[in-house]
Design an enzyme around this catalytic site. Structure first.
Site, PDB file in Angstrom:
ATOM      1  N   LYS A 194      28.180   5.828  14.924  1.00  0.00           N
ATOM      2  CA  LYS A 194      27.897   7.227  15.223  1.00  0.00           C
ATOM      3  C   LYS A 194      26.538   7.655  14.682  1.00  0.00           C
ATOM      4  CE  LYS A 194      31.691   8.398  17.453  1.00  0.00           C
ATOM      5  NZ  LYS A 194      32.810   9.153  16.881  1.00  0.00           N
ATOM      6  N   ARG A 199      38.797   3.264  15.016  1.00  0.00           N
ATOM      7  CA  ARG A 199      38.267   2.909  16.336  1.00  0.00           C
ATOM      8  C   ARG A 199      36.848   2.364  16.160  1.00  0.00           C
ATOM      9  NH1 ARG A 199      35.389   5.370  20.623  1.00  0.00           N
ATOM     10  NH2 ARG A 199      36.232   4.916  22.708  1.00  0.00           N
TER      11      ARG A 199
END
Length: 281
Positions: free
Chosen positions: A225, A260
């Protein structure tokens, strides 16, 4: 892990649930990290097999990019992207999750054996989603997101990001139960990177234990991210391996039950090491 084993995992006491690795398979041309790599059905099938071999407990398959700034696409386009791969899937032994906010896409995936719907809108985009999940007897992951992908990173604001995310997730979990979904089939996700600043993401991580105490399995998606790159100084998403590893270790140590991730093999080693430290073995 098979679909049956995944449901057994959901039903076992929270203290007995081991943290699972959810591998990512994007069938999209525009995902933030691996867009276009797996649009070819053969490449997608190879990726799925590689994720399973590397130790993924579940594989999350998506046909719509929800990166910051992305535009939503029609359910039929998503299904068209899924079909070439799903037509080759009969007999797969790994538990599969469908990353979508559209009930029609979820239904199509469930017809092909998927056991989890990963809905970034917490089933607010499509009013038919909760009824579908209840009727089909699968699980659902409800994620917090402020705004929509196209605009969510334009000055996201909270008075209390942890409290507001917590309240939202509890409300959506209650709505899911009212729709007939068993509590044990409901997962929650704080939505790291979805309508949050770097500081807000870090605050959610710092207080992850509070979210892990909400009576539903906690799914967290830190992989590659932008906030990881901001902290580590790595602009290239594919180079954020070590920052992601730190997030995964923190997730395991603070109660996340599913992480995830893109880099399954590497994060599997992080997971094993963190478990060993926690167990003192």
């Amino acid at each position: 892990m098979t679909a049956a084993e995944f449901f057994d995992w959901l039903r076992c006491p929270a203290t007995e649930r081991r943290t699972l690795l959810m591998g990512i398979l994007n069938l999209t041309p525009d995902s933030f990290s691996d867009g276009g790599q797996y649009c070819d059905p053969a490449a997608a099938l190879d990726r799925l097999s590689a994720l399973q071999a590397a130790g993924a407990d579940l594989i999350d398959i998506g046909a719509e990019s929800t990166r910051p700034g992305s535009q939503r696409i029609d359910a039929q386009i998503q299904i068209a992207r899924l079909k070439p791969l799903l037509d080759q899937l009969p007999g797969t032994s790994v538990a599969l999750s469908i990353d979508t906010t559209r009930a029609a896409v979820a239904s199509y995936a469930i017809d092909h054996g998927f056991c989890l719907v990963n809905d970034i809108s917490a089933a607010t985009d499509d009013p038919a989603m909760l009824a579908l999940v209840a009727h089909r007897g699968v699980a659902i992951a409800l994620m917090h997101m402020q705004g929509q992908p196209a605009t969510m990173q334009i000055a996201p604001a909270y008075q209390d990001v942890v409290g507001e995310v917590k309240t939202f997730l509890l409300h959506r979990a209650t709505e899911a139960q009212r729709a007939g979904i068993p509590s044990s089939n409901i997962l929650i996700d704080p939505g790291i990177g979805f309508g949050k600043t770097v500081e807000q993401n870090l605050s959610l991580f710092k207080n992850l234990s509070a979210l892990a105490q909400l009576s539903h399995p906690l799914l967290v998606g830190p992989s590659r991210k932008r906030f990881v790159g901001h902290v580590s100084g790595e602009n290239d998403a594919s180079g954020r391996l070590f920052g992601t590893a730190a997030c995964v270790a923190w997730c395991v140590a603070h109660g996340a039950t599913i992480v995830r991730i893109h880099d399954v093999s590497e994060m599997s080693a992080v997971l094993k090491m963190t478990r060993a430290i926690l167990a003192g073995l």
